[in-house]
Design an enzyme around this catalytic site. Structure first.
Site, PDB file in Angstrom:
ATOM      1  N   TYR A 166      33.048  82.674  13.711  1.00 48.86           N
ATOM      2  CA  TYR A 166      32.688  81.512  12.895  1.00 48.86           C
ATOM      3  C   TYR A 166      33.290  81.679  11.510  1.00 48.86           C
ATOM      4  O   TYR A 166      33.161  82.742  10.890  1.00 48.86           O
ATOM      5  CB  TYR A 166      31.156  81.413  12.796  1.00 48.86           C
ATOM      6  N   ASP A 271      38.626  87.049   6.373  1.00 44.72           N
ATOM      7  CA  ASP A 271      37.461  86.278   5.944  1.00 44.72           C
ATOM      8  C   ASP A 271      36.328  87.252   5.626  1.00 44.72           C
ATOM      9  O   ASP A 271      35.731  87.858   6.517  1.00 44.72           O
ATOM     10  CB  ASP A 271      37.064  85.296   7.052  1.00 44.72           C
ATOM     11  N   LYS A 299      28.844  83.494  -0.001  1.00 42.81           N
ATOM     12  CA  LYS A 299      27.525  84.111   0.171  1.00 42.81           C
ATOM     13  C   LYS A 299      27.115  84.994  -1.022  1.00 42.81           C
ATOM     14  O   LYS A 299      26.788  84.476  -2.058  1.00 42.81           O
ATOM     15  CB  LYS A 299      27.479  84.861   1.488  1.00 42.81           C
TER      16      LYS A 299
HETATM   17  C1  LIG Z   1      32.555  84.723   8.319  1.00 40.74           C
HETATM   18  C2  LIG Z   1      32.134  83.400   7.772  1.00 40.74           C
HETATM   19  N1  LIG Z   1      33.043  82.596   7.200  1.00 40.74           N
HETATM   20  C3  LIG Z   1      32.723  81.405   6.666  1.00 40.74           C
HETATM   21  C4  LIG Z   1      31.416  80.967   6.687  1.00 40.74           C
HETATM   22  C5  LIG Z   1      31.052  79.643   6.079  1.00 40.74           C
HETATM   23  O1  LIG Z   1      30.375  79.817   4.884  1.00 40.74           O
HETATM   24  P1  LIG Z   1      29.432  78.664   4.313  1.00 40.74           P
HETATM   25  O2  LIG Z   1      28.250  78.564   5.196  1.00 40.74           O
HETATM   26  O3  LIG Z   1      29.139  79.112   2.908  1.00 40.74           O
HETATM   27  O4  LIG Z   1      30.250  77.408   4.299  1.00 40.74           O
HETATM   28  C6  LIG Z   1      30.426  81.764   7.266  1.00 40.74           C
HETATM   29  C7  LIG Z   1      29.014  81.312   7.299  1.00 40.74           C
HETATM   30  O5  LIG Z   1      28.158  81.893   7.894  1.00 40.74           O
HETATM   31  C8  LIG Z   1      30.798  83.010   7.825  1.00 40.74           C
HETATM   32  O6  LIG Z   1      29.877  83.813   8.398  1.00 40.74           O
END
Ligand SMILES: Cc1ncc(COP(=O)(O)O)c(C=O)c1O
Length: 464
Positions: A166, A271, A299
């Site tokens: 994700y 990421d 986060k």
């Molecule tokens: C690895 C990863 N990338 C991107 C995101 C997306 O972040 P956001 O919820 O702040 O849009 C998440 C959200 O859980 C994530 O776990």
């Protein structure tokens, strides 16, 4: 990681305990039930985000302090959820609270840069050894912009990602997540499938997923895509998967990914929305010694305020610097967020903080492993930095296919209910892990282990 111990747990016992614990949680959260009845009239599904929804109702939270949260029924919990891993600092940390209060009185938004934004960029550049940064307001925005940068740099459209991972809720990456095991097919030809409705087929087709921990499969897919005239612009991935519990990279895998992507002119986006600032001061990049072209953060960067960032090499970020890619946003670098991030990076997420998190995670993992071994449970404890999980599976999970095939979903759900009823606020969902905070103490993590031990005893006790 402990050697998995494949012992079958009585399914009837799991079902009985699940019924009992679900009824108990319903009883304890009558206030949440009432708030849900009100909320669902004006808030879709009664929640601000689909990921907060839960049957029969979500647990509505009233407040948090340090390692604790309280729900609207007054139940107190030690928080291992920590806002999907965004609160590694703990709730209402005094240094962050003071910085935000100071900033509140000086104006909260200008859409013009403040000195704090410059300071935070400098500090992230130091921690990640990547010189150029920009801000966003969420992880989704960060990964979306990073992919656009990669496309601009390479003049290519195809996006490579890891199957099951994700990366936020924009169309480019809402592909090949949550797919049923039976639909996976051959690992060299994993399907591109939309995650939910409303995602155009044309966009889905541009995103291709490969299995984690398999550099050969990655290279084979790249070669095939090139033969089809679909050379990938980028590979976006987490260095350790944090959305299938915790899945660690096999030794040498990340090094090979770097070498392969470089050789094929593919931008490597690591990421770090979950790993950044939670597993080391400089995230997975520091922890595993990586040299990505771009990283994405969110986060825990904001210390509880909405945040996101993209960092990159001078070469990768040149398209942003000279302005051919519009990396923009009214609230980018918002003064409140930047004040919180600065206080967090200066006063909270210090080297001593990471030593404390490492100590706590060792302690909780050691405790959980002893419970697993002592009771012959089919599972293992795995984690890094502040992140960890007990994965209920008789074999080690190494990628999405093994996760879907072997993770015991019903036992995972029971463990969540059982924890919640005993004051452990655990991340919901079979894909999640715990995030420890700096406010956690030895007693807090010992409580987690005690509750887990109680569950293990009930699961394995002979039925009379
Ligand atoms: C690895 C990863 N990338 C991107 C995101 C997306 O972040 P956001 O919820 O702040 O849009 C998440 C959200 O859980 C994530 O776990």
């Amino acid at each position: 990681m402990t050697a998995p111990t494949p012992v079958a747990i009585d399914r009837v016992r799991i079902a009985e305990l699940t019924r009992r614990e679900a009824a108990r949680l319903d009883e304890r959260t009558a206030g949440s039930a009432r708030l849900f009845e009100r909320a669902r009239r004006s808030l879709a599904g009664g929640v601000p985000s689909g990921y907060q929804a839960r049957d029969p109702w979500p647990i509505y939270v009233d407040r948090g302090a340090g390692s604790r949260v309280w729900d609207v029924d007054g139940n107190e919990y030690v928080d291992f959820h920590n806002g999907f891993g965004a609160m590694v600092q703990g709730h209402a940390h005094p240094a962050i609270t003071a910085a935000v209060e100071r900033r509140l009185r000086l104006g909260t938004h200008f859409a013009a840069p403040t000195e704090d934004a410059v300071w935070v960029a400098e500090e992230l550049a130091r921690r990640w050894a990547l010189p150029v940064w920009r801000f966003t307001n969420s992880g989704t925005e960060a990964t979306m912009d990073a992919i656009r940068i990669a496309r601009a740099l390479t003049g290519r459209d195809t996006v490579l990602k890891i199957f099951g991972s994700y990366h936020g809720h924009h169309d480019y990456v809402m592909v090949s997540i949550g797919v049923e095991y039976g639909r996976l097919g051959h690992r060299d030809d994993l399907p591109s499938l939309p995650y939910g409705a409303g995602i155009p087929d044309a966009v889905v087709a541009m995103t291709v997923a490969v299995p984690f921990n398999d550099a050969d499969a990655l290279e084979r897919r790249i070669v095939r895509l090139a033969a089809e005239g679909r050379q990938p612009a980028c590979l976006i991935m987490e260095a350790a998967l944090m959305n299938l519990g915790v899945v660690l990279p096999k030794p040498g895998y990340l090094e090979r990914v770097r070498e392969i992507t470089r050789r094929h002119g593919i931008v490597w986006i690591v990421d770090e929305v979950k790993t950044g600032l939670t597993i080391a001061a400089g995230g997975a990049t520091e922890y595993f010694g990586l040299s990505p072209d771009l990283v994405t953060l969110a986060k825990s960067l904001g210390g509880g305020l909405p945040s996101g960032a993209i960092g990159g090499t001078e070469e990768a970020m040149a398209v942003v610097v000279e302005g051919s890619v519009y990396q923009v946003g009214t609230f980018n670098g918002n003064p409140l967020t930047m004040a919180a991030a600065r206080a967090s990076l200066t006063e909270v997420l210090t080297p001593a903080a990471y030593a404390h998190l490492g100590h706590l995670n060792d302690r909780i993992l050691t405790g959980c492993r002893a419970v697993i071994e002592g009771n012959g449970l089919p599972g293992y404890g795995v984690g890094i930095g502040s992140k960890g999980v007990v994965t209920f599976s008789p074999v080690e999970i190494v990628d999405y296919a093994t996760f879907k095939r072997h993770q015991d979903k019903t036992l995972t759900e029971l463990a969540w209910l059982y924890s919640m009823n005993r004051g452990i606020f655990m991340t919901p969902g079979r894909e999640e892990e715990w995030t420890l905070s700096l406010a956690h103490t030895d007693a807090d993590v010992d409580r987690y282990v005690e509750v887990f031990a109680e569950l293990a005893r009930e699961l394995t006790r002979a039925i009379d």
